[in-house]
Scaffold this active site. Structure first.
Site, PDB file in Angstrom:
ATOM      1  N   LYS A  43      25.943 -21.233  15.876  1.00  0.00           N
ATOM      2  CA  LYS A  43      27.400 -20.997  16.925  1.00  0.00           C
ATOM      3  C   LYS A  43      27.253 -21.852  17.759  1.00  0.00           C
ATOM      4  O   LYS A  43      26.401 -22.356  18.454  1.00  0.00           O
ATOM      5  CB  LYS A  43      27.760 -19.472  17.505  1.00  0.00           C
ATOM      6  CG  LYS A  43      26.271 -19.906  18.174  1.00  0.00           C
ATOM      7  CD  LYS A  43      26.604 -17.974  18.658  1.00  0.00           C
ATOM      8  CE  LYS A  43      26.147 -17.147  19.918  1.00  0.00           C
ATOM      9  NZ  LYS A  43      25.995 -15.519  20.222  1.00  0.00           N
ATOM     10  N   TYR A 275      29.531 -35.691  48.258  1.00  0.00           N
ATOM     11  CA  TYR A 275      30.199 -35.288  48.576  1.00  0.00           C
ATOM     12  C   TYR A 275      29.942 -34.008  49.992  1.00  0.00           C
ATOM     13  O   TYR A 275      28.669 -33.654  50.009  1.00  0.00           O
ATOM     14  CB  TYR A 275      30.670 -34.696  48.332  1.00  0.00           C
ATOM     15  CG  TYR A 275      31.775 -35.207  47.356  1.00  0.00           C
ATOM     16  CD1 TYR A 275      32.594 -36.534  47.833  1.00  0.00           C
ATOM     17  CD2 TYR A 275      32.025 -35.265  45.598  1.00  0.00           C
ATOM     18  CE1 TYR A 275      33.338 -37.357  46.871  1.00  0.00           C
ATOM     19  CE2 TYR A 275      31.864 -35.755  44.509  1.00  0.00           C
ATOM     20  CZ  TYR A 275      33.233 -37.138  45.512  1.00  0.00           C
ATOM     21  OH  TYR A 275      34.053 -37.972  44.438  1.00  0.00           O
TER      22      TYR A 275
END
Length: 413
Positions: A43, A275
């Site tokens: 999956k 940042y």
């Protein structure tokens, strides 16, 4: 520095997947669960490793079954040529039942609404649906509650008598198998035995009974029954640090995530980085720019804590992880643009592992490998292209011969 011709250069970042490691892991897990068949769960694009190449490798190493969450994932395996037993278990009303039944995919039912839709789809396709009934033994997610279990069993037995359904599996899932000694483990084992006894009293004779996930496969032999469902362990990660390291179980991590440095520059002390200037250089130093960020699956929570191997040493991400890049402070060590930065791998070269990243950001290794984004190319190595019987298994596109095998075509079975 990387001076190869442009056409030959590797991508800025890559996740190298060692398919030989996947095959070896499947063999090691089969040895742990001798006497039971093995389902390789592929999956979420094989936990980020590439579902189709990993499915082939698992089949070659003897995985009798493949498992997916969604029906679309299972249908993709069929479209790629896999004809062995496949189970898809996460369904919502109106799902592609007819396509799945026509493709010989085993489906799961946890409630009467699902069984009703399955029987209608079986009538429409003229085929017998192969159904695994799921009992909720204590996880509290999908699965039929004990109070509703007799009704679901009776309805399934009636559908078998009609010829629309064949109950091929009775299953459940552990909540805390990765926590040794947790009281829920014994409680769920007992509840599962009760669910099996009720199914037998109802006249159901499933092909496979399955409860064990990766941690239970590794540590709870009493839970193995006919089939074990192995997910993260197929890809060489331990399901829990409390259980042991991959090496403790004979597993090898299959993914190595790396990138080429995009920039290396000298900066003075007191220079803000990324940042918000959450990091400021303590003195004259060298900053290296790694061209991956949270758009590539690098957790933003790794700001200031994520480990990276650059220029022969572990470094820690300096400042905030941005969407496409982050910075490491090399402390004055030399490096050049194009040099490799390794975020994680098996640890053979001293690089961090996925578990190291999980510890750094307060999550689990499953999330670290699964979240690597589609913008990062998967480079598969160690592939066997002839579909040969590595470990006595089968290649994708070859019918299985185990307990759950069935004809690839035909009407009701």
């Amino acid at each position: 520095m990387n001076t190869a011709p442009a056409a030959a250069r590797p991508p800025r970042a890559r996740a190298e997947i060692d398919l030989a490691a996947v095959r070896d892991n499947v063999r090691a897990l089969r040895a742990r669960a001798a006497g039971a068949e093995l389902m390789a769960v592929v999956k979420s694009d094989g936990y980020g490793h590439g579902a189709l190449p990993c499915a082939r490798a698992a089949r070659q190493a003897g995985a009798a079954w493949l498992g997916t969450a969604t029906p679309e994932e299972a249908l993709a395996l069929r479209a790629a040529g896999d004809t062995g037993p496949v189970l898809a278990w996460l369904w919502t009303p109106g799902g592609p039942w007819e396509r799945a039944i026509a493709a010989n995919i085993d489906v799961s039912a946890s409630a009467r609404w699902a069984l009703t839709e399955i029987t209608a789809a079986a009538r429409a396709t003229g085929r017998t649906a192969r159904v695994h009934l799921k009992a909720d033994t204590g996880l509290g997610r999908n699965g039929c509650q004990p109070a509703d279990w007799p009704d679901l069993l009776a309805a399934a037995r009636a559908a078998e008598a009609e010829g629309t359904v064949r109950v091929t599996g009775i299953w459940s899932h552990f909540a805390c198998a990765d926590e040794p000694g947790h009281p829920s483990i014994a409680a769920q084992l007992a509840a599962y035995r009760e669910a099996l006894d009720a199914a037998e009293r109802a006249g159901l004779r499933p092909e496979v009974r399955h409860l064990a996930n990766s941690p239970a496969t590794l540590t709870l032999p009493e839970s193995h029954y006919d089939l074990v469902r192995t997910g993260v362990s197929v890809y060489g990660l331990s399901p829990s640090p409390e259980l042991g390291t991959p090496q403790d179980f004979g597993l090898r991590p299959a993914m190595t995530l790396s990138a080429d440095l995009a920039s290396v520059k000298r900066v003075p002390g007191g220079h803000g980085v990324s940042y918000g200037h959450a990091y400021t250089t303590p003195g004259d130093t060298t900053l290296a720019l790694v061209p991956v960020g949270y758009a590539d699956g690098v957790p933003r929570h790794a700001s200031g804590s994520g480990p990276v191997l650059v220029a022969g040493k572990w470094r820690t991400i300096a400042g905030r992880v941005a969407m496409d890049q982050f910075v490491v402070d090399l402390g004055g060590d030399a490096a050049r643009a194009g040099d490799e930065a390794v975020l994680f791998g098996p640890g053979d070269r001293g690089e961090p592992t996925a578990e190291d990243w999980a510890r750094a950001v307060g999550t689990i290794g499953y999330e670290i490998v699964t979240r690597v984004g589609a913008r990062v190319p998967r480079v598969h190595v160690g592939e066997v292209t002839d579909g040969g019987g590595q470990g006595g298994g089968e290649g994708v596109g070859e019918a299985g011969a185990g307990r759950g095998a069935r004809p690839a075509q035909g009407g009701r079975t």
